[in-house]
Design a protein around this motif. Structure first.
Motif, PDB file in Angstrom:
ATOM      1  N   GLN A  45       0.828  -1.204   0.000  1.00  0.00           N
ATOM      2  CA  GLN A  45       0.000   0.000   0.000  1.00  0.00           C
ATOM      3  C   GLN A  45       0.863   1.255   0.000  1.00  0.00           C
ATOM      4  O   GLN A  45       0.586   2.217  -0.736  1.00  0.00           O
ATOM      5  N   ASN A  46       1.922   1.269   0.805  1.00  0.00           N
ATOM      6  CA  ASN A  46       2.821   2.422   0.852  1.00  0.00           C
ATOM      7  C   ASN A  46       3.529   2.636  -0.484  1.00  0.00           C
ATOM      8  O   ASN A  46       3.654   3.774  -0.949  1.00  0.00           O
ATOM      9  N   LEU A  47       3.992   1.566  -1.096  1.00  0.00           N
ATOM     10  CA  LEU A  47       4.661   1.672  -2.395  1.00  0.00           C
ATOM     11  C   LEU A  47       3.702   2.182  -3.469  1.00  0.00           C
ATOM     12  O   LEU A  47       4.101   2.974  -4.340  1.00  0.00           O
ATOM     13  N   GLN A  48       2.458   1.749  -3.419  1.00  0.00           N
ATOM     14  CA  GLN A  48       1.467   2.216  -4.384  1.00  0.00           C
ATOM     15  C   GLN A  48       1.213   3.716  -4.230  1.00  0.00           C
ATOM     16  O   GLN A  48       1.123   4.446  -5.226  1.00  0.00           O
ATOM     17  N   GLN A  49       1.113   4.181  -2.976  1.00  0.00           N
ATOM     18  CA  GLN A  49       0.903   5.600  -2.736  1.00  0.00           C
ATOM     19  C   GLN A  49       2.102   6.424  -3.201  1.00  0.00           C
ATOM     20  O   GLN A  49       1.935   7.486  -3.816  1.00  0.00           O
ATOM     21  N   ILE A  50       3.313   5.934  -2.926  1.00  0.00           N
ATOM     22  CA  ILE A  50       4.530   6.633  -3.355  1.00  0.00           C
ATOM     23  C   ILE A  50       4.591   6.716  -4.878  1.00  0.00           C
ATOM     24  O   ILE A  50       4.897   7.772  -5.448  1.00  0.00           O
ATOM     25  N   ALA A  51       4.305   5.604  -5.545  1.00  0.00           N
ATOM     26  CA  ALA A  51       4.351   5.566  -7.008  1.00  0.00           C
ATOM     27  C   ALA A  51       3.324   6.520  -7.618  1.00  0.00           C
ATOM     28  O   ALA A  51       3.630   7.248  -8.571  1.00  0.00           O
ATOM     29  N   LEU A  52       2.121   6.531  -7.081  1.00  0.00           N
ATOM     30  CA  LEU A  52       1.078   7.419  -7.594  1.00  0.00           C
ATOM     31  C   LEU A  52       1.451   8.876  -7.387  1.00  0.00           C
ATOM     32  O   LEU A  52       1.320   9.709  -8.303  1.00  0.00           O
ATOM     33  N   PHE A  53       1.946   9.196  -6.196  1.00  0.00           N
ATOM     34  CA  PHE A  53       2.362  10.568  -5.895  1.00  0.00           C
ATOM     35  C   PHE A  53       3.451  11.040  -6.851  1.00  0.00           C
ATOM     36  O   PHE A  53       3.351  12.113  -7.453  1.00  0.00           O
ATOM     37  N   PHE A  54       4.481  10.212  -7.026  1.00  0.00           N
ATOM     38  CA  PHE A  54       5.609  10.646  -7.854  1.00  0.00           C
ATOM     39  C   PHE A  54       5.224  10.698  -9.325  1.00  0.00           C
ATOM     40  O   PHE A  54       5.731  11.541 -10.075  1.00  0.00           O
ATOM     41  N   ALA A  55       4.337   9.823  -9.760  1.00  0.00           N
ATOM     42  CA  ALA A  55       3.852   9.861 -11.145  1.00  0.00           C
ATOM     43  C   ALA A  55       3.138  11.186 -11.422  1.00  0.00           C
ATOM     44  O   ALA A  55       3.333  11.806 -12.479  1.00  0.00           O
ATOM     45  N   ILE A  56       2.311  11.624 -10.478  1.00  0.00           N
ATOM     46  CA  ILE A  56       1.610  12.908 -10.634  1.00  0.00           C
ATOM     47  C   ILE A  56       2.615  14.054 -10.665  1.00  0.00           C
ATOM     48  O   ILE A  56       2.506  14.982 -11.485  1.00  0.00           O
ATOM     49  N   GLU A  57       3.617  14.006  -9.774  1.00  0.00           N
ATOM     50  CA  GLU A  57       4.654  15.043  -9.747  1.00  0.00           C
ATOM     51  C   GLU A  57       5.384  15.115 -11.093  1.00  0.00           C
ATOM     52  O   GLU A  57       5.614  16.215 -11.620  1.00  0.00           O
TER      53      GLU A  57
END
Length: 255
Positions: A45-57
């Motif tokens: 779950q943490n990795l998914q949130q990190i990936a989504l955040f950085f993709a948006i950035e």
């Protein structure tokens, strides 16, 4: 015939003997290895949130780079998109993140000391970057041109270049991202990863010699003080110094 060895353990509920690979007890039906399962689920779950955040950035930053002529309105638009992104991701885990918005053991001496050091380092960086631009690219680059001819250009630049990044880049990288990483890696790794991503998102190789060390320092201060606010202040005064240098240099050109 040699007796085959079978690895076994005991049920966490009824203590009956079960095979280590069994997910449920054959006697009471209790699920096993709940802590391990929970850890792996939390990590995913943490990795998914990190990936989504950085993709948006990445998408937002690339979109900004694709626009050739930046106006004040366009700059502010992307500033507010990044700010909203930081707020949404940070607040999504509010119960876990809110403690870093507190300011335990506030020290005015520490604040003043960090501000003085930050201003001096920022001035040195602006001086060196100016010379590198002239030496490598044979040009004088200034982000102040975007704001220079607006009636309130100086104030808007301070808002866009100093205040908003100080608040929302810290909220995003030393706030949300740091907290997510601390759930799956140790403090040292979290410091390195957040700093590398912070440098990478600025898409400026010439800033490597100062952006990465600055990110490492901000991450280290965040870990050691358990608050975002020292980092916010350092980030603000670092960028504010850059704004003043730009304004001073621009005025010397005779505009």
């Amino acid at each position: 015939m040699e007796k085959q060895h079978i690895d076994a353990t005991f049920c966490e509920n009824c203590q009956s003997e079960i095979l280590v690979n069994n997910n449920f007890c054959r006697v009471c039906g209790q699920a096993q290895n709940l802590k391990e399962v929970s850890f792996h689920a939390n990590k995913k779950q943490n990795l998914q949130q990190i990936a989504l955040f950085f993709a948006i950035e990445i998408i937002v930053c690339i979109s900004a780079l694709l626009i050739e002529n930046h106006t004040i309105a366009i700059s502010l638009f992307f500033d507010f998109v990044m700010a909203i992104t930081a707020i949404l991701f940070f607040c999504n885990n509010w119960s876990e993140n809110k403690f870093i918005l507190k300011w335990p053991n506030f020290s005015i001496k520490k604040v003043v000391g960090l501000v003085v050091v930050t201003v001096i380092v920022s001035y040195i960086v602006q001086f060196l970057v100016g010379h590198l631009n002239r030496f490598i690219f044979n040009e004088d680059y200034s982000f102040y041109f975007t704001y220079a001819f607006h009636k309130y250009g100086n104030y808007i630049m301070v808002l866009s270049v100093a205040l908003l990044p100080a608040l929302f880049e810290e909220l995003a990288y030393r706030g949300f991202l740091m907290q997510r990483l601390l759930n799956i890696v140790d403090e040292k790794e979290a410091i390195y990863i957040t700093s590398i991503l912070f440098f990478f998102i600025h898409f400026s190789m010439i800033s490597f010699f100062w952006m990465l060390p600055f990110g490492l320092l901000l991450a280290y201060v965040r870990i050691k003080t358990n608050t975002l606010w020292y980092g916010v202040i350092m980030h603000f005064f670092f960028n504010l110094t850059a704004c003043f240098v730009e304004i001073y240099d621009f005025s010397n050109l005779g505009f």
